[in-house]
Structure formats: C-alpha cells, structure tokens
Design a protein around this motif. Structure first.
Motif, PDB file in Angstrom:
ATOM      1  N   ALA A  52       0.789  -1.252   0.047  1.00  0.00           N
ATOM      2  CA  ALA A  52      -0.172   0.043  -0.151  1.00  0.00           C
ATOM      3  C   ALA A  52       0.915   1.231  -0.068  1.00  0.00           C
ATOM      4  O   ALA A  52       0.555   2.269  -0.534  1.00  0.00           O
ATOM      5  N   HIS A  54       3.948   1.412  -1.451  1.00  0.00           N
ATOM      6  CA  HIS A  54       4.625   1.478  -2.607  1.00  0.00           C
ATOM      7  C   HIS A  54       3.513   2.068  -3.412  1.00  0.00           C
ATOM      8  O   HIS A  54       3.857   2.862  -4.490  1.00  0.00           O
ATOM      9  N   GLU A  55       2.088   1.572  -3.486  1.00  0.00           N
ATOM     10  CA  GLU A  55       1.183   1.986  -4.104  1.00  0.00           C
ATOM     11  C   GLU A  55       1.008   3.936  -4.054  1.00  0.00           C
ATOM     12  O   GLU A  55       0.773   4.491  -5.032  1.00  0.00           O
ATOM     13  N   SER A  58       3.535   5.245  -6.116  1.00  0.00           N
ATOM     14  CA  SER A  58       3.222   5.432  -7.434  1.00  0.00           C
ATOM     15  C   SER A  58       2.309   6.360  -7.807  1.00  0.00           C
ATOM     16  O   SER A  58       2.647   7.112  -8.780  1.00  0.00           O
ATOM     17  N   HIS A  59       1.410   6.627  -6.891  1.00  0.00           N
ATOM     18  CA  HIS A  59       0.357   7.833  -7.171  1.00  0.00           C
ATOM     19  C   HIS A  59       1.049   9.154  -7.234  1.00  0.00           C
ATOM     20  O   HIS A  59       1.007   9.872  -8.058  1.00  0.00           O
ATOM     21  N   ALA A  69       2.677   5.216 -13.741  1.00  0.00           N
ATOM     22  CA  ALA A  69       2.954   4.650 -12.474  1.00  0.00           C
ATOM     23  C   ALA A  69       4.219   4.890 -12.180  1.00  0.00           C
ATOM     24  O   ALA A  69       4.993   5.161 -12.863  1.00  0.00           O
ATOM     25  N   LYS A 230       2.904   1.649 -16.883  1.00  0.00           N
ATOM     26  CA  LYS A 230       2.325   0.574 -15.812  1.00  0.00           C
ATOM     27  C   LYS A 230       2.856  -0.731 -15.952  1.00  0.00           C
ATOM     28  O   LYS A 230       3.304  -1.095 -14.926  1.00  0.00           O
ATOM     29  N   ARG A 234       5.167  -2.288 -12.803  1.00  0.00           N
ATOM     30  CA  ARG A 234       4.625  -3.687 -11.954  1.00  0.00           C
ATOM     31  C   ARG A 234       5.457  -4.629 -12.292  1.00  0.00           C
ATOM     32  O   ARG A 234       6.089  -5.404 -10.988  1.00  0.00           O
ATOM     33  N   TYR A 237       8.471  -4.023  -9.552  1.00  0.00           N
ATOM     34  CA  TYR A 237       7.945  -4.112  -8.429  1.00  0.00           C
ATOM     35  C   TYR A 237       8.151  -5.607  -8.089  1.00  0.00           C
ATOM     36  O   TYR A 237       8.908  -6.134  -6.786  1.00  0.00           O
TER      37      TYR A 237
END
Ligand SMILES: *Cc1c(COP(=O)(O)O)cnc(C)c1O
Length: 401
Positions: A52, A54-55, A58-59, A69, A230, A234, A237
């Motif tokens: 979360a 990391h997310e 990303s945003h 991303a 993206k 991904r 990641y």
C-alpha cells in the motif's frame, strides 16, 4: 545550519565538510529537506503494509512526472538493474527467481558507447548485474540511428539512454530519434536521468521508463524513482521477489521520497536560484583580480536550471595548479570540497546547490587564504597530475588498512 556544538559531526569526530562539488554520494548526497525528515521520523516507529505504501508512492510519482505509474527503489543504480530485469522477465515469477540466469529470456540491452559513463560505478555494470548483456552502439564520440537499428535483434530486451554531464556531449543520437528506432522494433527505452531536474520531458520525448535519484536535486533520502509505463513498473516491483531483495528499499525511504517529491512541487525555485546566484556573486568578488585566476559563471551542461562558477587556474601566475588548489581547500578543520572532475584541464567548479546559509562566505575566505599562501610561498605548488590518480586509488585501497 550553524556549525555549533550541536553539529553531530563534531561530536563524532567527523570533519564538518562544506560541499561545493554538487550532489555527491561520497559526501552524503544532498541536504535532505525538512519535509522528508519529518515524514520519515513519523513513519519509522510504525508498521505499514508495504504494497500500500508503494502504491501511494506510485500515485505521487505518476502525478509529478505524468507517468502511468511509479516505483521507489534503493537508488537510481538499483532502478537501472531492476528495470532491465523487469524488461527481461515481465510477470514471469519463475524467471524472476532464476535471475541472473537469463536462459530463455531476451537478454540484450543496447546503449550508446558515449553513454557508458562512471557515476561512481560503471553504468553498464548496473545492467549486467541483472544478468543482461550490454550491446554497445556506435563509437565513443559518435553514434547513428542506423547503428542502433543494426544492434537491435530478437534478443534485445531494452534500450538504455543515459543523461549525464559525464556522457559524451556531442555526436550522440537525440532521445526522440533513439526512442523512434527502438519503438519501431518493439523495444522499450529506459532513461537514466539520475541528476536531472525535469520530471516530465524525458517521458514526453518517448521514454518508457525514466529513473531519477531521490537523494540528488530532490533532497530526498537515499532512493531511486522509477517512472513510466504501468506494466514495466509492475514488473519492476515484482523484482523484489528476486534480485531486488538485495537492493531493498525501506519504509523510511519510500515515505521520504514521497515527501521530497511533494516538497519539490511546492519549492520556491526562483528563491533557490537567487540564493545560488548570491553565492556565485560572493565567489566572483573574492576571486576578482587574483593573479592567475579567471572565474566565470557556466550553465549546467545538461541544461538543469543551475549555474556553477568555473575557476580557471594559471599555475605560472597563481603559483599553484587547479588540482593542488582543490586539494589544499580540502585540508584543515573544515574541508571545502570543490567539483574537480575536470581538474587536469586546469579548472574546477564551485557548485552552489548544496550550501547552508552563510557557507558561501567561508568558501570565499578559504579561497583567498589558499591563493595568498600559494603566492607567498617560495616554491610553486605544482604536483604531477598523474600522481593524483594514484593517490586517490591508494586512498580507496587504504580504507581501514
Ligand atoms: C548519480 C547517478 C547514478 C547513480 O544514482 P544513485 O541513485 O546514487 O544510485 C546513475 N546514473 C547517473 C547518470 C548518475 O548521475
């Protein structure tokens, strides 16, 4: 920050360095901005769900760069290795665990010879660490689109483009052309823009992935920022399940990078430039009329909004060489470290981007002291430049020895 008793370096017996060399890993990179320090302190004692976090990063990266991303890595160098690994493995979890064995994968990375620089380590080693093979394009001082085309095969996993003051500054393929040729063959383009201030232009020019250092111009903690498409982000990641583990980034660097990016967005860039100009003016005044010294302002070679003072030293008049002056400034209780990677040409730079308020005046005083000492001395300080290389090598090998 004043050099008071509270300075932790004094407590630890470390010399309080003044950095006029730029953003240098060997001096501790940059001044971390207060916003990043605060965010890191607040998160460090807590647990967090890392995917979360990391997310969230990303945003933030996507918003500031215009990318689809983003991902925070341990460093730009780590980002280089991991994005190349991502281009080879995609979402194949078994392949991710097999690296650096690349059997069955596309495993070639094309890059221009003039981009094979050393930023403290060889850029192409960062590629090879993933298991990939580097395929050079062109010669040191010249590369053409047809050579890039000819180097791309069905084994090409990615094309790497390096933006750096170290890269050869002429005769290279422009980024747009480079991307055009690579994309026509379905090859993704990774741009190493570690030290570049512009967060959007390389993606606009066609890059699929751009990598920045969090700890350079942004004033973040040690980290790397991967921004781009993206699927590639991904896949980068997912490298955390393989070779990325040895380059793991902690919660503090992720939150610190997010905070540094947000602070960058709000920074009064005009005020920063004005402060830097004030330092340049101070040094120009201090060097004015000094025998054998010719100082002038020079813009950044890769067009970052940053000027430096070039200090050209004529040893016949100054009675000291540029490199000996650099070495003298680095001695004493409070070393002044200048930007001297081109010192054999008889000049170094003073870089104002990592100064604390008032330090420019200390630098001016030290310059005057060393130049007057050299002029007053009976024998000029002119050491052979070749010995300086040997001394630096011996210094590295001599650590703890
Ligand atoms: C500084 C630099 C790097 C390495 O960045 P880190 O984040 O310190 O790993 C890579 N490439 C270039 C061009 C650099 O200037």
């Amino acid at each position: 920050m004043s050099q008071t008793a509270k300075d932790i370096r004094e407590t630890l017996g470390l010399r309080p360095v003044i950095n006029v060399s730029g953003t240098m890993t060997f001096l501790g990179a940059s001044i971390i901005v207060p916003e990043a320090i605060e965010a890191m302190s607040r998160l460090m004692p807590q647990f967090v769900e890392m995917p979360a976090l990391h997310e969230l990063a990303s945003h933030t990266i996507a918003r500031l760069t215009g990318a689809e991303a983003g991902f925070v890595t341990a460093s730009c160098a780590a980002g280089l290795t991991l994005t190349v690994a991502a281009a080879m493995c995609g979402f194949d979890l078994a392949a991710i665990e097999r690296l650096p064995d690349t059997t069955g994968l596309k495993n070639e990375v094309v890059m221009q010879m003039g981009h094979m620089v050393n930023y403290g380590a060889p850029v192409e080693q960062g590629v090879r660490l993933s298991g990939a093979k580097v395929v050079p394009v062109g010669q040191a001082t010249s590369a053409h689109a047809y050579q890039l085309e000819g180097a791309i095969t069905d084994r090409t996993a990615a094309a790497l483009y390096v933006v750096s003051h170290h890269a050869v500054a002429y005769g290279q393929i422009p980024l747009e052309t480079f991307c055009g040729v690579a994309h026509a063959r379905g090859v993704p383009v990774i741009v190493d823009a570690a030290s570049e201030y512009d967060l959007r232009d390389f993606l606009r020019a066609g890059a699929d992935i751009v990598i920045y250092s969090a700890h350079k111009f942004l004033g973040g903690p040690t980290g790397g920022i991967v921004a781009g498409l993206k699927p590639l982000v991904r896949a980068t990641y997912l490298q955390n399940r393989g070779i990325g583990r040895g380059m793991k980034v902690g919660k503090e660097s992720i939150i610190g990078t997010i905070a540094a990016l947000e602070a960058w967005e709000k920074r009064d860039h005009a005020a920063v430039r004005a402060r830097e100009q004030k330092a340049l003016d101070c040094w120009l005044a201090a060097l004015e009329g000094r025998p054998g010294i010719h100082a002038f302002v020079e813009p950044d070679p890769t067009h970052n909004p940053l000027d430096r003072l070039r200090v050209q030293v004529n040893p016949a008049e100054a009675r000291i060489t540029a490199w000996d002056l650099a070495d003298q400034l680095a001695t004493g209780h409070q070393p002044v470290i200048v930007r001297d990677h081109e010192a054999e040409h008889g000049y170094f730079y003073l870089d104002p981007c990592n100064l604390h308020p008032g330090q420019e005046e200390i630098v001016a005083v030290r310059l005057g002291e060393e130049l007057e000492k050299a002029r007053a001395s009976n024998s000029p300080l002119v050491t052979p430049f070749a010995e300086r290389f040997k001394r630096k090598e011996a210094g590295a090998l001599g650590w703890l020895a």
